[in-house]
Design an enzyme around this catalytic site. Structure first.
Site, PDB file in Angstrom:
ATOM      1  N   TYR A 202      12.852  -3.887  -5.946  1.00  0.00           N
ATOM      2  CA  TYR A 202      11.740  -3.850  -6.893  1.00  0.00           C
ATOM      3  C   TYR A 202      10.654  -2.822  -6.594  1.00  0.00           C
ATOM      4  O   TYR A 202      10.218  -2.095  -7.482  1.00  0.00           O
ATOM      5  CB  TYR A 202      11.108  -5.242  -6.973  1.00  0.00           C
ATOM      6  CG  TYR A 202       9.815  -5.299  -7.760  1.00  0.00           C
ATOM      7  CD1 TYR A 202       9.808  -5.079  -9.136  1.00  0.00           C
ATOM      8  CD2 TYR A 202       8.598  -5.556  -7.138  1.00  0.00           C
ATOM      9  CE1 TYR A 202       8.619  -5.119  -9.858  1.00  0.00           C
ATOM     10  CE2 TYR A 202       7.414  -5.597  -7.851  1.00  0.00           C
ATOM     11  CZ  TYR A 202       7.427  -5.377  -9.217  1.00  0.00           C
ATOM     12  OH  TYR A 202       6.264  -5.406  -9.923  1.00  0.00           O
TER      13      TYR A 202
ATOM     14  N   ASN B  85      -0.021   0.815   5.894  1.00  0.00           N
ATOM     15  CA  ASN B  85       0.802   0.101   4.931  1.00  0.00           C
ATOM     16  C   ASN B  85       1.550  -0.993   5.675  1.00  0.00           C
ATOM     17  O   ASN B  85       2.345  -0.710   6.561  1.00  0.00           O
ATOM     18  CB  ASN B  85       1.787   1.067   4.261  1.00  0.00           C
ATOM     19  CG  ASN B  85       2.872   0.355   3.485  1.00  0.00           C
ATOM     20  OD1 ASN B  85       2.695  -0.769   3.038  1.00  0.00           O
ATOM     21  ND2 ASN B  85       4.010   1.007   3.332  1.00  0.00           N
ATOM     22  N   GLY B  86       1.292  -2.264   5.338  1.00  0.00           N
ATOM     23  CA  GLY B  86       2.005  -3.364   5.975  1.00  0.00           C
ATOM     24  C   GLY B  86       1.065  -4.398   6.554  1.00  0.00           C
ATOM     25  O   GLY B  86      -0.109  -4.458   6.224  1.00  0.00           O
TER      26      GLY B  86
ATOM     27  N   GLY C 146      -0.100   0.215  -5.016  1.00  0.00           N
ATOM     28  CA  GLY C 146      -1.399  -0.428  -4.849  1.00  0.00           C
ATOM     29  C   GLY C 146      -2.391   0.099  -5.867  1.00  0.00           C
ATOM     30  O   GLY C 146      -2.534   1.311  -6.007  1.00  0.00           O
TER      31      GLY C 146
ATOM     32  N   CYS D 276       0.840  -1.194   0.000  1.00  0.00           N
ATOM     33  CA  CYS D 276       0.000   0.000   0.000  1.00  0.00           C
ATOM     34  C   CYS D 276       0.876   1.244   0.000  1.00  0.00           C
ATOM     35  O   CYS D 276       2.063   1.191   0.307  1.00  0.00           O
ATOM     36  CB  CYS D 276      -0.902   0.044   1.232  1.00  0.00           C
ATOM     37  SG  CYS D 276      -2.030  -1.351   1.361  1.00  0.00           S
TER      38      CYS D 276
END
Length: 500
Positions: free
Chosen positions: A265, A118-119, A35, A9
């Site tokens: 990445y 996020n996570g 996302g 996210c």
């Protein structure tokens, strides 16, 4: 479609700016790569007519440009000088459940509260079970909702104490933006898994998963939010006063473990994360790859009369390929970097029948080889990672059709052998190509159809990152090594709490 781990996210927040919602919109647009399932913004302001604070929200499934396609959303709905936003790729909770679209917004005894996350929480299962026994009703299946319940159930009186009480009960990999009636709070977990940065624009403080969201808003990068830091931005934070800062104690026996895959990445190359530019790190990964796997070891007998050509799989491996070609030439191994694959950036959903032909067509829709670059040459493909190997196989097949002399595949990270439980969505372990072939590189090379396959070593990856970013922090390499720095609930299914 992509044979890559899926992003998690992106979060953004800004406090005391007249165009808070618009800035958040542009920030989310820059973070779209993190996302693509849904997007949302929540703002906060004092409603003079009603005599109380209001916290409007607007969110939906889809890309940022589609969700916020109408200008009236910013003029009539998302009013106020404070805002938080969220792009979602689900790592816990169904992607099809509208209740899981963030930011979440609630009203409780101390006012309004909104959160973007996020996570993943590694102890989510235990917390959810505890609340179930207490009779708590859940509106979503995302572990983010658990944080709101922890705040509202805290026996502390002061709101900031309630929030700190909740944060000290959660474990895992997370960054949070929390919006209250009078403050913006930014949180980074004590291990520092996820990146989060602090910036400023027009005198207003802002926070973001990546600094590329600052750039689009012409905001100044100030610093990273430190592992375990809780930054509180309120009316006292201005040109002369830094935001307040609190800290969450780390779990006993754990240190920093920043996600190394952010550099490999996930993050955009024009972002600064964990204190260093991603582009610089990826170039160094390519250079390390050239040292571990020099061209002379790969190309034994080049009879083409032409230099080997190094190409990337755009876009995330572009700079690693540049680093490999540059270092190879520096080492006396002549080669040429060129654009051998063209990526179509306007690929949307492709409504075609399922099956192998369908998957191959999707790859052809996204990439197309440049015959003039490839034909008759020894081709060195540089990519950042291989997960299942399916996309790699289709790419190699397309390149073979251009009649290269040889094809060699180099990967600027080690073989992926383990799933991530800290906010990335991986296939199951038996789907990973490295596990499917018992890490036999020759069998893996045969599977994707190349003359040889080479990976960067795990030690080489860490050394290259630390050489380019000597910050003193350590990195999580669990997906490459199986060494998990924080205990997790293995086997928790992404959609296990869904009703249907």
């Amino acid at each position: 479609m992509s044979d890559k781990p899926r992003e998690y996210c992106g979060i953004y927040g800004i406090y005391n700016h007249p165009d808070a919602a618009l800035h958040t919109y542009y920030g989310l647009h820059a973070l779209q790569h993190r996302g693509q399932e849904s997007a949302g913004i929540v703002t906060s302001y004092f409603d003079d007519d009603k005599g109380r604070y209001s916290m409007p929200a607007y969110k939906d499934f889809g890309l940022v440009l589609n969700v916020f396609s109408k200008s009236k959303v910013f003029k009539k709905i998302l009013r106020g000088k404070n805002a938080i936003g969220h792009n979602r790729y689900s790592t816990s909770g169904s992607s099809k459940n509208p209740a899981n679209i963030q930011p979440f917004r609630v009203h409780y005894r101390n006012g309004n509260l909104a959160i973007g996350h996020n996570g993943n929480l590694s102890n989510a299962k235990q917390i959810r079970e505890r609340f179930r026994k207490e009779g708590v009703l859940f509106q979503s299946t995302s572990d983010t909702e658990l944080i709101l319940h922890l705040i509202s159930h805290s026996d502390k009186e002061n709101q900031m104490d309630q929030i700190m009480d909740a944060l000290e009960q959660i474990e895992g990999a997370y960054c949070l933006v929390i919006l209250t009636d009078d403050k913006l709070i930014a949180v980074r977990d004590p291990n520092g898994f996820r990146p989060l940065a602090l910036g400023k624009v027009d005198g207003a403080y802002c926070v973001s998963s990546e600094t590329c969201a600052f750039d689009i808003n012409n905001a100044e990068y100030i610093r990273d939010v430190q592992p375990g830091e809780v930054i509180v931005i309120d009316k006292d934070a201005d040109e002369n006063n830094e935001p307040k800062s609190y800290s969450i104690p780390p779990q006993e026996g754990t240190g920093t473990s920043q996600c190394i895959f952010e550099y490999v990445y996930f993050s955009r190359p024009d972002s600064k994360i964990f204190g260093e530019m991603v582009d610089k790190i990826r170039r160094n990964l390519g250079k390390q790859l050239a040292k571990e796997h020099p061209l002379t070891d790969i190309v034994k007998n080049n009879t083409t009369g032409k230099k080997p050509v190094v190409i990337s799989v755009p876009d995330s491996s572009n700079t690693a390929a540049l680093g490999y070609a540059s270092e190879s030439n520096k080492l006396g191994n002549d080669c040429k970097y060129d654009i051998g694959l063209i990526r179509n950036h306007y690929v949307g959903r492709t409504f075609i029948s399922p099956g192998q032909k369908s998957r191959e067509q999707k790859v052809r829709t996204k990439f197309n080889p440049v015959r003039g670059v490839i034909e008759g040459r020894v081709v060195i493909i540089v990519d950042d990672s291989i997960v299942r190997g399916t996309t790699s196989r289709y790419l190699v097949d397309m390149i073979r059709e251009c009649n290269p002399a040889e094809i060699h595949f180099l990967v600027s990270s080690p073989p992926i052998i383990s799933p991530c439980y800290y906010g990335m969505d991986f296939p199951t372990p038996n789907e990973l190509i490295a596990n499917k072939f018992d890490r036999d590189i020759e069998k893996m090379a045969k599977e994707i159809g190349v003359d040889s396959l080479r990976y960067l070593s795990a030690d080489g990856l860490v050394d290259a990152v630390k050489e380019a970013n000597p910050s003193g922090h350590d990195y999580c390499t669990a997906c490459f090594t199986g060494n998990y720095p924080v205990p997790v609930n293995f086997g928790v299914e992404k959609e296990e709490n869904e009703l249907v």
